[in-house]
Design a protein around this motif. Structure first.
Motif, mmCIF file in Angstrom:
data_model
loop_
_atom_site.group_PDB
_atom_site.id
_atom_site.type_symbol
_atom_site.label_atom_id
_atom_site.label_comp_id
_atom_site.label_asym_id
_atom_site.label_seq_id
_atom_site.Cartn_x
_atom_site.Cartn_y
_atom_site.Cartn_z
ATOM 1 N N GLU A 1 13.910 16.407 -6.053
ATOM 2 C CA GLU A 1 14.754 15.673 -6.930
ATOM 3 C C GLU A 1 14.917 14.174 -6.468
ATOM 4 O OE1 GLU A 1 17.872 17.866 -5.138
ATOM 5 O OE2 GLU A 1 16.095 18.450 -6.292
ATOM 6 N N ILE A 2 14.707 14.222 -5.031
ATOM 7 C CA ILE A 2 14.919 12.788 -4.473
ATOM 8 C C ILE A 2 13.441 12.224 -4.410
ATOM 9 C CG2 ILE A 2 15.564 11.680 -2.516
ATOM 10 C CD1 ILE A 2 18.099 13.217 -2.509
ATOM 11 N N ILE B 1 0.788 -1.100 -0.074
ATOM 12 C CA ILE B 1 0.049 -0.109 -0.161
ATOM 13 C C ILE B 1 0.905 1.328 0.053
ATOM 14 C CG2 ILE B 1 -1.672 1.251 1.203
ATOM 15 C CD1 ILE B 1 -2.585 -1.337 2.436
ATOM 16 N N LEU B 2 0.454 2.125 -0.881
ATOM 17 C CA LEU B 2 1.189 3.478 -1.040
ATOM 18 C C LEU B 2 0.030 4.352 -0.285
ATOM 19 C CD1 LEU B 2 3.261 5.222 -3.644
ATOM 20 C CD2 LEU B 2 1.824 6.398 -1.942
ATOM 21 N N ARG C 1 11.495 8.846 -5.823
ATOM 22 C CA ARG C 1 11.465 7.866 -4.662
ATOM 23 C C ARG C 1 9.966 7.487 -4.901
ATOM 24 N NH1 ARG C 1 11.517 10.362 1.017
ATOM 25 N NH2 ARG C 1 9.409 10.905 0.091
ATOM 26 N N ASP C 2 8.997 8.304 -4.663
ATOM 27 C CA ASP C 2 7.613 8.438 -4.588
ATOM 28 C C ASP C 2 7.116 7.586 -5.818
ATOM 29 O OD1 ASP C 2 8.004 9.253 -1.981
ATOM 30 O OD2 ASP C 2 6.831 11.150 -2.357
ATOM 31 N N PHE D 1 4.022 2.045 2.451
ATOM 32 C CA PHE D 1 4.922 3.111 2.110
ATOM 33 C C PHE D 1 4.431 4.389 2.275
ATOM 34 C CE2 PHE D 1 6.468 6.389 -0.807
ATOM 35 C CZ PHE D 1 7.872 6.292 -0.704
ATOM 36 N N CYS D 2 4.789 5.174 3.009
ATOM 37 C CA CYS D 2 4.491 6.627 3.474
ATOM 38 C C CYS D 2 5.488 7.508 3.394
ATOM 39 C CB CYS D 2 3.476 6.540 4.686
ATOM 40 S SG CYS D 2 2.735 8.235 4.998
ATOM 41 N N ALA D 3 5.371 8.436 2.474
ATOM 42 C CA ALA D 3 6.783 9.522 2.430
ATOM 43 C C ALA D 3 6.814 10.231 3.854
ATOM 44 C CB ALA D 3 6.304 10.293 1.400
ATOM 45 N N ILE D 4 5.767 10.693 4.637
ATOM 46 C CA ILE D 4 6.194 11.380 5.732
ATOM 47 C C ILE D 4 6.492 10.577 6.699
ATOM 48 C CG2 ILE D 4 3.658 11.085 6.920
ATOM 49 C CD1 ILE D 4 3.632 14.043 7.326
#
Length: 153
Positions: free
Chosen positions: A59-60, A3-4, A64-65, A43-46
């Motif tokens: 740019e990263i 899960i994103l 990545r996301d 996966f959770c960016a925060i």
């Protein structure tokens, strides 16, 4: 299942109210833990960016996301006032990923395109009401809808 999880980041981190920031962080962490306890990878960016302690430059984080979106099985989002979630919704739609979009009635639907996602076979929109950004985890109707959605993928 992979899960994103899409949530606002900038709006949360730039909020001057420490109490609201902590409430939001608590929900996100507890929600991720619920999903993981059900056997899902999340996966959770925060979370990856340690709730503002390790902010990734554009740019990263964009690459990545984007890669995480390609690898995920489903996109679950609480878009609230997030432009990043809007970008991720575009990616998810383009990749044909199943989408579960939880809309807080306090924010409303930001664009007719959000409303229209419900017309796509792989997307479900669920509204909830909360004075906070996120629902309570004991919102049985929302959590049951999400679990039913995930079980039918």
């Amino acid at each position: 299942m992979k899960i994103l999880l899409g949530t606002p980041i900038t709006g949360i981190l730039n909020d001057k109210s420490k109490k609201r920031c902590l409430e939001r962080k608590k929900f996100i962490c507890e929600f991720i833990n619920v999903l993981r306890s059900q056997g899902h990878e999340v996966f959770c960016a925060i979370e990856i960016e340690k709730f503002g302690e390790k902010i990734a430059p554009g740019e990263i984080c964009t690459q990545r996301d984007f890669e995480a979106m390609k690898k995920c099985d489903v996109y679950v989002a609480f878009p609230n006032d997030s432009y990043g979630c809007a970008v991720e919704l575009g990616w998810a739609s383009a990749f044909g990923k199943p989408i579960f979009l939880a809309i807080n009635n306090a924010f409303g639907v930001k664009t007719p395109l959000y409303e229209g996602l419900g017309m796509i076979d792989t997307a479900q929109i669920k509204n909830y009401s909360s004075q906070l950004d996120f629902p309570q985890l004991d919102d049985k109707e929302l959590m049951e809808s999400l679990n039913e959605f995930l079980n039918n993928i």
